[in-house]
Design a protein around this motif. Structure first.
Motif, PDB file in Angstrom:
ATOM      1  N   HIS A 143      19.234   6.829 -20.102  1.00 49.97           N
ATOM      2  CA  HIS A 143      20.373   6.380 -19.897  1.00 49.97           C
ATOM      3  C   HIS A 143      19.698   4.883 -18.843  1.00 49.97           C
ATOM      4  CE1 HIS A 143      23.462   9.354 -20.997  1.00 49.97           C
ATOM      5  NE2 HIS A 143      22.751   8.930 -22.009  1.00 49.97           N
ATOM      6  N   HIS A 144      19.033   5.492 -18.231  1.00 59.42           N
ATOM      7  CA  HIS A 144      18.557   4.219 -17.106  1.00 59.42           C
ATOM      8  C   HIS A 144      16.955   4.402 -16.619  1.00 59.42           C
ATOM      9  CE1 HIS A 144      22.671   3.384 -15.976  1.00 59.42           C
ATOM     10  NE2 HIS A 144      22.757   4.619 -16.090  1.00 59.42           N
ATOM     11  N   PHE A 145      16.321   3.353 -16.102  1.00 58.84           N
ATOM     12  CA  PHE A 145      14.857   3.249 -15.968  1.00 58.84           C
ATOM     13  C   PHE A 145      14.546   2.871 -14.538  1.00 58.84           C
ATOM     14  CE2 PHE A 145      15.827   2.292 -20.413  1.00 58.84           C
ATOM     15  CZ  PHE A 145      15.009   3.174 -21.138  1.00 58.84           C
ATOM     16  N   GLY A 146      13.401   3.527 -14.030  1.00 60.20           N
ATOM     17  CA  GLY A 146      12.688   2.806 -12.898  1.00 60.20           C
ATOM     18  C   GLY A 146      11.399   3.104 -12.620  1.00 60.20           C
ATOM     19  N   VAL A 147      10.827   2.966 -11.582  1.00 60.42           N
ATOM     20  CA  VAL A 147       9.178   3.022 -11.343  1.00 60.42           C
ATOM     21  C   VAL A 147       8.993   3.650 -10.158  1.00 60.42           C
ATOM     22  CG1 VAL A 147       8.854   0.648 -12.593  1.00 60.42           C
ATOM     23  CG2 VAL A 147       9.429   0.786  -9.951  1.00 60.42           C
ATOM     24  N   SER A 148       7.775   4.147  -9.908  1.00 60.83           N
ATOM     25  CA  SER A 148       7.429   4.868  -8.857  1.00 60.83           C
ATOM     26  C   SER A 148       5.868   4.333  -8.541  1.00 60.83           C
ATOM     27  CB  SER A 148       7.058   6.573  -9.435  1.00 60.83           C
ATOM     28  OG  SER A 148       6.717   7.160  -8.391  1.00 60.83           O
ATOM     29  N   ASN A 149       5.765   4.126  -7.142  1.00 60.22           N
ATOM     30  CA  ASN A 149       4.571   3.690  -6.681  1.00 60.22           C
ATOM     31  C   ASN A 149       4.207   2.201  -7.101  1.00 60.22           C
ATOM     32  OD1 ASN A 149       4.018   6.148  -5.360  1.00 60.22           O
ATOM     33  ND2 ASN A 149       3.538   7.050  -7.477  1.00 60.22           N
ATOM     34  N   PHE A 150       5.239   1.486  -7.505  1.00 60.10           N
ATOM     35  CA  PHE A 150       5.062   0.062  -7.700  1.00 60.10           C
ATOM     36  C   PHE A 150       5.087  -0.777  -6.581  1.00 60.10           C
ATOM     37  CE2 PHE A 150       5.539  -0.930 -12.681  1.00 60.10           C
ATOM     38  CZ  PHE A 150       5.121   0.369 -12.989  1.00 60.10           C
ATOM     39  N   ASN A 151       4.487  -1.902  -6.532  1.00 57.45           N
ATOM     40  CA  ASN A 151       4.556  -2.843  -5.615  1.00 57.45           C
ATOM     41  C   ASN A 151       5.434  -3.717  -5.924  1.00 57.45           C
ATOM     42  OD1 ASN A 151       2.950  -4.977  -6.923  1.00 57.45           O
ATOM     43  ND2 ASN A 151       0.992  -4.150  -5.891  1.00 57.45           N
ATOM     44  N   ALA A 152       5.913  -4.811  -5.023  1.00 59.54           N
ATOM     45  CA  ALA A 152       6.913  -5.833  -5.348  1.00 59.54           C
ATOM     46  C   ALA A 152       6.411  -6.870  -6.750  1.00 59.54           C
ATOM     47  CB  ALA A 152       7.251  -6.546  -4.378  1.00 59.54           C
ATOM     48  N   ALA A 153       5.348  -7.083  -6.561  1.00 57.81           N
ATOM     49  CA  ALA A 153       4.730  -8.172  -7.881  1.00 57.81           C
ATOM     50  C   ALA A 153       4.612  -7.040  -9.112  1.00 57.81           C
ATOM     51  CB  ALA A 153       3.362  -8.448  -7.430  1.00 57.81           C
ATOM     52  N   GLN A 154       4.319  -5.835  -9.180  1.00 57.58           N
ATOM     53  CA  GLN A 154       4.341  -5.206 -10.277  1.00 57.58           C
ATOM     54  C   GLN A 154       5.892  -5.021 -10.729  1.00 57.58           C
ATOM     55  OE1 GLN A 154       2.297  -2.117  -8.455  1.00 57.58           O
ATOM     56  NE2 GLN A 154       0.407  -2.303  -9.277  1.00 57.58           N
ATOM     57  N   ILE A 155       6.754  -4.708  -9.950  1.00 62.78           N
ATOM     58  CA  ILE A 155       8.212  -4.630 -10.316  1.00 62.78           C
ATOM     59  C   ILE A 155       8.781  -6.004 -10.967  1.00 62.78           C
ATOM     60  CG2 ILE A 155      10.460  -4.226  -9.511  1.00 62.78           C
ATOM     61  CD1 ILE A 155       9.538  -2.487  -7.289  1.00 62.78           C
ATOM     62  N   LYS A 156       8.373  -7.098 -10.291  1.00 56.05           N
ATOM     63  CA  LYS A 156       8.746  -8.441 -10.895  1.00 56.05           C
ATOM     64  C   LYS A 156       8.194  -8.641 -11.920  1.00 56.05           C
ATOM     65  CE  LYS A 156       8.124 -10.414  -6.354  1.00 56.05           C
ATOM     66  NZ  LYS A 156       7.671 -11.365  -5.531  1.00 56.05           N
ATOM     67  N   LEU A 157       7.047  -8.299 -12.489  1.00 59.23           N
ATOM     68  CA  LEU A 157       6.429  -8.529 -13.796  1.00 59.23           C
ATOM     69  C   LEU A 157       7.039  -7.638 -14.798  1.00 59.23           C
ATOM     70  CD1 LEU A 157       4.143  -9.502 -15.312  1.00 59.23           C
ATOM     71  CD2 LEU A 157       2.462  -7.721 -14.751  1.00 59.23           C
ATOM     72  N   LEU A 158       7.228  -6.477 -14.474  1.00 56.60           N
ATOM     73  CA  LEU A 158       7.780  -5.444 -15.441  1.00 56.60           C
ATOM     74  C   LEU A 158       9.141  -5.896 -15.614  1.00 56.60           C
ATOM     75  CD1 LEU A 158       7.753  -2.925 -17.109  1.00 56.60           C
ATOM     76  CD2 LEU A 158       8.113  -1.620 -15.403  1.00 56.60           C
ATOM     77  N   GLN A 159      10.073  -6.176 -14.787  1.00 54.42           N
ATOM     78  CA  GLN A 159      11.450  -6.606 -14.815  1.00 54.42           C
ATOM     79  C   GLN A 159      11.715  -7.962 -15.642  1.00 54.42           C
ATOM     80  OE1 GLN A 159      14.456  -4.809 -13.382  1.00 54.42           O
ATOM     81  NE2 GLN A 159      14.936  -5.807 -15.283  1.00 54.42           N
TER      82      GLN A 159
END
Ligand code: NAP
Length: 306
Positions: A143-159
């Motif tokens: 139903h929903h997604f998240g990440v673990s041990n990601f830095n801000a740049a990695q979250i921005k890229l994936l998002q």
């Protein structure tokens, strides 16, 4: 218990979660007792990962969940994928889809409330992840997604490549593991604590409404053992003890309250397998540390202020 809104559809989620990384050697009866203790405290969130004890932890959970007659709708269940132990990190479409099927089968459930990518994969292909996530949403398995041990740049890229908003980032944080805040306190200094190792990740999560899930809340390192009652953390235990007396509680509760005192949106992921430790930890919601107490604990843990 206090509850957080992770997303509009994921609300009333307990700010303490039960992590099952250490469940590999539990009997089904012990696992059931942990689930009962958690539920009695108001904990309704469970964190797993497909790699924990090579899947055994999820099997134990599945059997305990059945044995205890727990209701699926009463719980938010999350698992993490993307690590192939000692070989690679793998966010390929097929690996993600296959991993979810394996998890659901082991846990004896039909869907995950949250699927979390366990550790950043430098080879991640946004189109493949997007396709996998869209399939998992469409077939109702996640139903929903998240990440673990990601830095801000990695979250921005994936998002940037996803149709779904990432709603959690699971990060190591405790009184004995504070790198995410040390560098902010040491900004503009040339000492070791001033090194930003994670690109302002905590501040990014705050700004973008990602719930931060603190893993290993009572550990020094990943496997060093707890700092609670540990003679290597003498000063810290003195202050934990003082505050436990003041608030008529216990050291686990004070250590968890220290995490929750920070203004980000938190969930503390408890790794204890012991019902008494679960019940003790849940007392963290009965009081709020003062600003000075929060700093006193930080300093007693061996960190400094410039
Ligand atoms: N995303 C990631 O990369 C990542 C990495 C690691 C963990 N995690 C998640 O975070 C969860 C928690 O991690 P963790 O297990 O390291 O957390 P933890 O809660 O900091 O540590 C649990 C360990 O500390 C012991 N402990 C706690 N309180 C104690 C006390 N008062 N006295 C003696 N021992 C005490 C527990 O023993 P008892 O069982 O006897 O209480 C257990 O061995 C995991 O289950 C997993 O879901 C995520």
């Amino acid at each position: 218990m206090k509850y957080v809104t992770i997303s509009p559809e994921l609300n009333q989620v307990s700010n303490l979660a039960l992590g099952i990384m250490r469940w590999g050697d539990l009997t089904i009866e012990q696992a059931t007792a942990a689930l009962i203790a958690a539920q009695q405290c108001g904990i309704n969130f469970l964190d797993s990962a497909d790699i924990y004890s090579h899947g055994r932890c999820e099997e134990v959970f599945g059997q305990a969940f059945q044995m205890g007659n727990f209701q699926r709708d009463d719980w938010f269940i999350q698992s993490k994928v993307g690590i192939v132990p000692h070989k690679r990190y793998d966010f390929s479409k097929q690996h993600l889809l296959d991993s979810v099927d394996t998890i659901l089968s082991r846990m004896q459930i039909d869907y995950l409330d949250l699927l979390v990518l366990h550790r950043p994969d430098p080879l991640m292909d946004l189109t493949e992840i997007q396709t996998a996530f869209d399939i998992l949403i469409a077939n109702g398995k996640v139903h929903h997604f998240g990440v673990s041990n990601f830095n801000a740049a990695q979250i921005k890229l994936l998002q940037s490549g996803l149709h779904q908003k990432l709603v959690v980032n699971q990060l190591q944080f405790s009184l004995a593991h504070t790198a995410m805040i040390d560098f902010g306190l040491h900004t503009n200094l040339d000492d070791a604590a001033g090194i930003d190792r994670d690109d302002g990740t905590l501040e990014y999560c705050q700004q973008h409404q990602l719930t931060v899930q603190a893993w290993s809340p009572f550990q020094h390192g990943f496997s060093v053992g707890t700092f609670i009652d540990n003679p290597h953390f003498g000063n810290l235990n003195v202050v934990l003890d003082q505050l436990a007396h003041k608030y008529q509680t216990n050291k686990n509760a004070v250590a968890a309250a220290w995490i929750l005192r920070h203004p980000a949106k938190w969930q503390v992921i408890l790794g204890t397998t012991h019902p008494d430790h679960i019940i003790n930890s849940a007392q963290c919601n009965n009081f709020t540390l003062t600003r000075q107490e929060w700093y006193n604990l930080y300093l007693a843990a061996g960190h400094d202020l410039p």
